[in-house]
Design an enzyme around this catalytic site. Sequence first.
Site, PDB file in Angstrom:
ATOM      1  N   ASN A 275       0.848  -1.200   0.000  1.00 24.83           N
ATOM      2  CA  ASN A 275       0.000   0.000   0.000  1.00 24.83           C
ATOM      3  C   ASN A 275       0.882   1.248   0.000  1.00 24.83           C
ATOM      4  O   ASN A 275       2.109   1.148  -0.023  1.00 24.83           O
ATOM      5  CB  ASN A 275      -0.961  -0.018   1.198  1.00 24.83           C
ATOM      6  CG  ASN A 275      -0.205  -0.059   2.510  1.00 24.83           C
ATOM      7  OD1 ASN A 275       0.537   0.854   2.834  1.00 24.83           O
ATOM      8  ND2 ASN A 275      -0.361  -1.149   3.268  1.00 24.83           N
TER       9      ASN A 275
ATOM     10  N   ASP B 277      -4.165  -6.050   5.364  1.00 26.20           N
ATOM     11  CA  ASP B 277      -5.178  -6.854   6.054  1.00 26.20           C
ATOM     12  C   ASP B 277      -5.140  -8.305   5.593  1.00 26.20           C
ATOM     13  O   ASP B 277      -5.382  -9.209   6.377  1.00 26.20           O
ATOM     14  CB  ASP B 277      -6.568  -6.259   5.803  1.00 26.20           C
ATOM     15  CG  ASP B 277      -6.732  -4.928   6.535  1.00 26.20           C
ATOM     16  OD1 ASP B 277      -6.177  -4.815   7.640  1.00 26.20           O
ATOM     17  OD2 ASP B 277      -7.381  -4.010   5.996  1.00 26.20           O
TER      18      ASP B 277
ATOM     19  N   LYS C 149      -9.705  -2.737  19.356  1.00 25.65           N
ATOM     20  CA  LYS C 149      -8.297  -3.158  19.488  1.00 25.65           C
ATOM     21  C   LYS C 149      -7.887  -3.303  20.952  1.00 25.65           C
ATOM     22  O   LYS C 149      -6.809  -3.822  21.239  1.00 25.65           O
ATOM     23  CB  LYS C 149      -7.372  -2.133  18.825  1.00 25.65           C
ATOM     24  CG  LYS C 149      -7.667  -1.901  17.354  1.00 25.65           C
ATOM     25  CD  LYS C 149      -6.781  -2.726  16.452  1.00 25.65           C
ATOM     26  CE  LYS C 149      -7.171  -2.506  15.008  1.00 25.65           C
ATOM     27  NZ  LYS C 149      -6.358  -3.297  14.097  1.00 25.65           N
TER      28      LYS C 149
HETATM   29  O1  C5P Z   1      -7.809  -2.292  11.678  1.00 26.09           O
HETATM   30  P1  C5P Z   1      -6.987  -1.176  11.161  1.00 26.09           P
HETATM   31  O2  C5P Z   1      -5.989  -1.612  10.148  1.00 26.09           O
HETATM   32  O3  C5P Z   1      -7.730   0.022  10.688  1.00 26.09           O
HETATM   33  O4  C5P Z   1      -6.200  -0.673  12.462  1.00 26.09           O
HETATM   34  C1  C5P Z   1      -5.171   0.235  12.394  1.00 26.09           C
HETATM   35  C2  C5P Z   1      -4.244   0.065  13.571  1.00 26.09           C
HETATM   36  O5  C5P Z   1      -3.962  -1.310  13.823  1.00 26.09           O
HETATM   37  C3  C5P Z   1      -2.899   0.694  13.293  1.00 26.09           C
HETATM   38  O6  C5P Z   1      -2.359   1.084  14.532  1.00 26.09           O
HETATM   39  C4  C5P Z   1      -2.117  -0.466  12.683  1.00 26.09           C
HETATM   40  O7  C5P Z   1      -0.730  -0.300  12.813  1.00 26.09           O
HETATM   41  C5  C5P Z   1      -2.622  -1.633  13.503  1.00 26.09           C
HETATM   42  N1  C5P Z   1      -2.673  -2.896  12.751  1.00 26.09           N
HETATM   43  C6  C5P Z   1      -1.815  -3.921  13.074  1.00 26.09           C
HETATM   44  N2  C5P Z   1      -1.889  -5.123  12.417  1.00 26.09           N
HETATM   45  C7  C5P Z   1      -2.802  -5.313  11.449  1.00 26.09           C
HETATM   46  C8  C5P Z   1      -3.683  -4.273  11.097  1.00 26.09           C
HETATM   47  C9  C5P Z   1      -3.588  -3.084  11.762  1.00 26.09           C
HETATM   48  O8  C5P Z   1      -0.957  -3.724  13.963  1.00 26.09           O
HETATM   49  N3  C5P Z   1      -2.856  -6.482  10.821  1.00 26.09           N
END
Ligand code: C5P
Length: 405
Positions: free
Chosen positions: A213, A282, A350
């Site tokens: 990305n 993701d 989270k």
């Molecule tokens: O769920 P989302 O990607 O929007 O969440 C963002 C937060 O979660 C950020 O702090 C990102 O660094 C962390 N994150 C993570 N591992 C993932 C997805 C997101 O640490 N697989």
Amino acid sequence: MNDLAGKHFVLGLSGGIACYKAAELCRALIKEGATVQVVMTEAAEQFITPVTMQALSNRPVYGSQWDSREPNNMPHINLSREADAILVAPCSADFMAKLLHGRADELLSLMCLARPRPEVPLLLSPSMNREMWSHPATQRNMQQLTDDGATILGVGSGFQACGEYGDGRMLEPLELLEDIVAFFQPKHLQGKRVLITAGPTFEAIDPVRGITNLSSGKMGFAIARAAHEAGADVTLVAGPVSLKTPRGVTRIDVKSARDMLAATQPAAERADVFVATAAVADWRPANCADQKIKKDGSGKAPALDFTENPDILATVAQGARAKAGQLFCVGFAAESQDLVANAQAKRERKGVPLLVGNIGPATFGADDNALVLVDAKGTMEVPRASKLELARGLVAEIAKRLPKK
Ligand code: C5P
């Protein structure tokens, strides 16, 4: 950014070939908003002329304690009283030995001795041949000078003017500038260990392709710099980005989300603060092909199956240290709409005490940003500023929320 606006330096040059770097350093300090009064020893004048330093600093250079330009004939008092710091760059082995003994037989050492110590810190940037640097006398002198209240900046390693290779080179002007800016930042996180993830991840499809990305890593790198400036011991786990490591920060380069988790989990066992800024993919392709996937002439694209990546932040936030209140976790949320509502929901999902929201597409790759901080008490908007300024503000907010010892 003018990180040194309003600061006035005495820039002292002692005798060494690195005097040529002091010219560039003088310019760098001025570009960052400082004013500079140059003082040179007789030996320094063998390497670079006062004319050069006068032109760059826009002030006459001082070289003698008998300089009658000062009405009271006391340049050592007058010039040091105006300064926010005395910076000796280059600081030769001989000049260190002089300082150690409190010698005061020429203007620069006299000024260092006569400075009001609590108000005017003394920063020394050593520069010498590798044998001089590693000599027990030099190492002993540096320890004693530190005990006496001086701050010794680091040295570089590499090819030396004498033709030898090793430690003892003066740091490059921009490295020194970064260290000097850091010196003046408040030490909110002194003694703390901070772990940061930054940048995108890269999820391989085959040996030559993958999905990733547009995250540049700039926000995470700015937080790493700000945490180091604030006195923390910083580890930065970085996805594939082309950014310079901030000075003093330990960097671990990774590619995929699983690599990032593998590097982050053990480091989290030792950390006091974890800031997850990485834009972790993701999903990843369920199977990475061993060989490059070729067109088969059918005109059809290959079908790719995806599987979900581990959530690094949620995994660490559910670990024993975070649960026991020993590790303070901070998440980031890059949203494209409804920032506050989405950030609040993400904070709870989270399981982190602090979540930082920003508008994703607008910030990727930019040097500035605007943030909203969301915690159990509510929201705090932080207006648009450079990522480094925002990072410094965030570090101060994190420090306020850490358990008091
Ligand atoms: O769920 P989302 O990607 O929007 O969440 C963002 C937060 O979660 C950020 O702090 C990102 O660094 C962390 N994150 C993570 N591992 C993932 C997805 C997101 O640490 N697989």
